[in-house]
Design an enzyme around this catalytic site. Structure first.
Site, PDB file in Angstrom:
ATOM      1  N   CYS A 177       0.848  -1.200   0.000  1.00  0.00           N
ATOM      2  CA  CYS A 177       0.000   0.000   0.000  1.00  0.00           C
ATOM      3  C   CYS A 177       0.886   1.253   0.000  1.00  0.00           C
ATOM      4  O   CYS A 177       0.581   2.253  -0.650  1.00  0.00           O
ATOM      5  CB  CYS A 177      -0.901   0.020   1.231  1.00  0.00           C
ATOM      6  SG  CYS A 177      -2.056  -1.353   1.349  1.00  0.00           S
ATOM      7  N   HIS A 181       1.014   5.131  -1.548  1.00  0.00           N
ATOM      8  CA  HIS A 181       0.451   6.066  -0.573  1.00  0.00           C
ATOM      9  C   HIS A 181       1.336   6.277   0.656  1.00  0.00           C
ATOM     10  O   HIS A 181       0.835   6.657   1.714  1.00  0.00           O
ATOM     11  CB  HIS A 181      -0.929   5.575  -0.126  1.00  0.00           C
ATOM     12  CG  HIS A 181      -1.915   5.467  -1.237  1.00  0.00           C
ATOM     13  ND1 HIS A 181      -2.459   6.571  -1.857  1.00  0.00           N
ATOM     14  CD2 HIS A 181      -2.459   4.373  -1.851  1.00  0.00           C
ATOM     15  CE1 HIS A 181      -3.301   6.170  -2.807  1.00  0.00           C
ATOM     16  NE2 HIS A 181      -3.313   4.853  -2.823  1.00  0.00           N
ATOM     17  N   ARG A 225     -12.982  -0.747  -2.493  1.00  0.00           N
ATOM     18  CA  ARG A 225     -11.795   0.030  -2.842  1.00  0.00           C
ATOM     19  C   ARG A 225     -10.530  -0.721  -2.469  1.00  0.00           C
ATOM     20  O   ARG A 225      -9.562  -0.764  -3.241  1.00  0.00           O
ATOM     21  CB  ARG A 225     -11.824   1.388  -2.109  1.00  0.00           C
ATOM     22  CG  ARG A 225     -10.658   2.286  -2.496  1.00  0.00           C
ATOM     23  CD  ARG A 225     -10.819   2.738  -3.934  1.00  0.00           C
ATOM     24  NE  ARG A 225      -9.625   3.377  -4.467  1.00  0.00           N
ATOM     25  CZ  ARG A 225      -8.674   2.749  -5.183  1.00  0.00           C
ATOM     26  NH1 ARG A 225      -8.763   1.450  -5.397  1.00  0.00           N
ATOM     27  NH2 ARG A 225      -7.653   3.411  -5.666  1.00  0.00           N
ATOM     28  N   CYS A 229      -7.336  -2.238  -4.663  1.00  0.00           N
ATOM     29  CA  CYS A 229      -5.925  -1.982  -4.348  1.00  0.00           C
ATOM     30  C   CYS A 229      -5.134  -3.281  -4.308  1.00  0.00           C
ATOM     31  O   CYS A 229      -4.002  -3.351  -4.814  1.00  0.00           O
ATOM     32  CB  CYS A 229      -5.808  -1.264  -3.007  1.00  0.00           C
ATOM     33  SG  CYS A 229      -6.302   0.479  -3.049  1.00  0.00           S
TER      34      CYS A 229
END
Length: 268
Positions: A177, A181, A225, A229
Site C-alpha cells: 500500500c 500512498h 476500494r 488496491c
C-alpha cells in the site's frame, strides 16, 4: 559566442522545466475542477436515497428493518457513526468496519445470511444493497471529523496489524500500500495519490470513501476500494469484511483523525 550558447541553453531548460511544472499543476487543478462541477449533482445521492429506504424497510426472513442496528452510537443512530468506524463491538467481540457491521446487523435482525452476502460479487444482489447502505450512513456524517476510538486493546492491536499490512511488500511486483500512498508527491496518470500515513494528511483519501466512480457508474465502499488496491498490487483478493481489510481501515482511519468526511464523494 560560447557564453551566449550556454545562456540560451540554460534559458531553454528553465522554460521547459517551468512548462512541465505548470502542466502538472494545471492537470491536478483540472481534475479538481472537474470533481467540483460534478459534486453539485453527485449521483451518489441516488444511492443514499436507496440506502435510507433499505435501512427503514422490513426485509429478510425475519421481516425486520435495520433501524435496530447499533453502529456504535446506539440502536438506530446513524449520524456520527461513520466517522468512528472501524471500532470494537462487544456483541461480536470484534473490531468491525461499516460493511462488516452491516453484515452482522442484517443477519441478526433480518435473517439475511452474512456469509452469502459476503461472497456475492460486487454490485449484485445484497452487495448492491450494501453499497446503498454505506452511501446513506456515510452521508449522515458528512462534514464531521474522523475520531476513531483506540481505547480498547483490540482496537490498538488492529491499528498495528493495519500498519504492518500497509507496509507489507509481496506479489509479483513487490508492491505494498505504501508503494503508492507512503509519501507525498506521487501520481498515477493525471491523478495525485494521497499520502495515507500522516495525521490528518490522509483525510483526502480515507475521508472520501465510499465514493461514486464516474468511470463505471457505481458506488464503491471501502471494502471494494481495498479489494481493487489488492488487485493492483497483484495480491490475492481479500475476503469481504476480512480481518486485514478492517485492520487497514483502522490504520487509515486513525491517521485521518481530525479530517472532515466528504463521503460519499465522487471519483474518476
Amino acid at each position: 559566442m560560447t557564453r551566449n550558447l550556454w545562456a540560451g541553453a540554460a534559458a531553454a531548460v528553465i522554460a521547459a522545466s517551468s512548462a512541465a511544472v505548470w502542466a502538472q499543476k494545471s492537470s491536478a487543478e483540472g481534475i479538481a475542477e472537474y470533481r467540483a462541477m460534478l459534486a453539485d449533482g453527485n449521483p451518489a445521492e441516488l444511492f443514499e436515497a436507496k440506502g435510507e429506504a433499505l435501512w427503514k424497510t422490513r426485509r429478510g426472513p425475519k421481516n425486520a428493518s435495520l433501524e435496530g442496528c447499533d453502529l456504535g452510537k446506539g440502536a438506530g443512530v446513524v449520524k456520527g457513526a461513520f466517522v468512528e468506524l472501524p471500532r470494537w463491538f462487544a456483541d461480536t467481540a470484534r473490531v468491525q468496519d461499516l460493511e462488516s457491521r452491516l453484515l452482522t446487523c442484517s443477519e441478526t435482525l433480518q435473517g439475511i445470511s452474512a456469509a452469502e452476502t459476503a461472497t456475492t460479487p460486487f454490485g449484485r444482489g445484497e452487495q448492491a444493497n450494501m453499497d446503498a447502505l454505506v452511501a446513506y450512513i456515510s452521508a449522515a456524517s458528512g462534514g464531521m471529523k474522523f475520531n476513531l476510538p483506540q481505547g480498547n486493546a483490540e482496537e490498538r492491536k488492529m491499528f498495528e496489524l493495519g500498519k504492518r499490512a500497509f507496509f507489507y511488500r509481496a506479489g509479483s511486483h513487490g508492491f505494498a500500500c505504501a508503494s503508492c500512498h507512503g509519501e507525498p508527491g506521487k501520481r498515477i496518470r493525471l491523478q495525485d495519490l494521497p499520502q495515507l500515513t500522516k495525521n490528518p494528511g490522509n483525510g483526502v483519501g480515507f475521508a472520501a470513501w465510499p465514493a461514486y466512480r464516474s468511470a463505471s457508474g457505481e458506488l464503491w465502499g471501502m471494502q471494494r476500494r481495498l479489494n481493487d488496491c489488492f488487485r493492483q498490487q497483484r495480491f490475492p483478493y481479500p475476503g469481504y469484511g476480512s480481518e486485514v481489510t478492517i485492520a487497514l481501515g483502522v490504520y487509515m482511519g486513525v491517521n485521518a483523525k481530525g479530517a472532515e468526511s466528504i463521503a460519499p464523494s465522487i471519483k474518476r
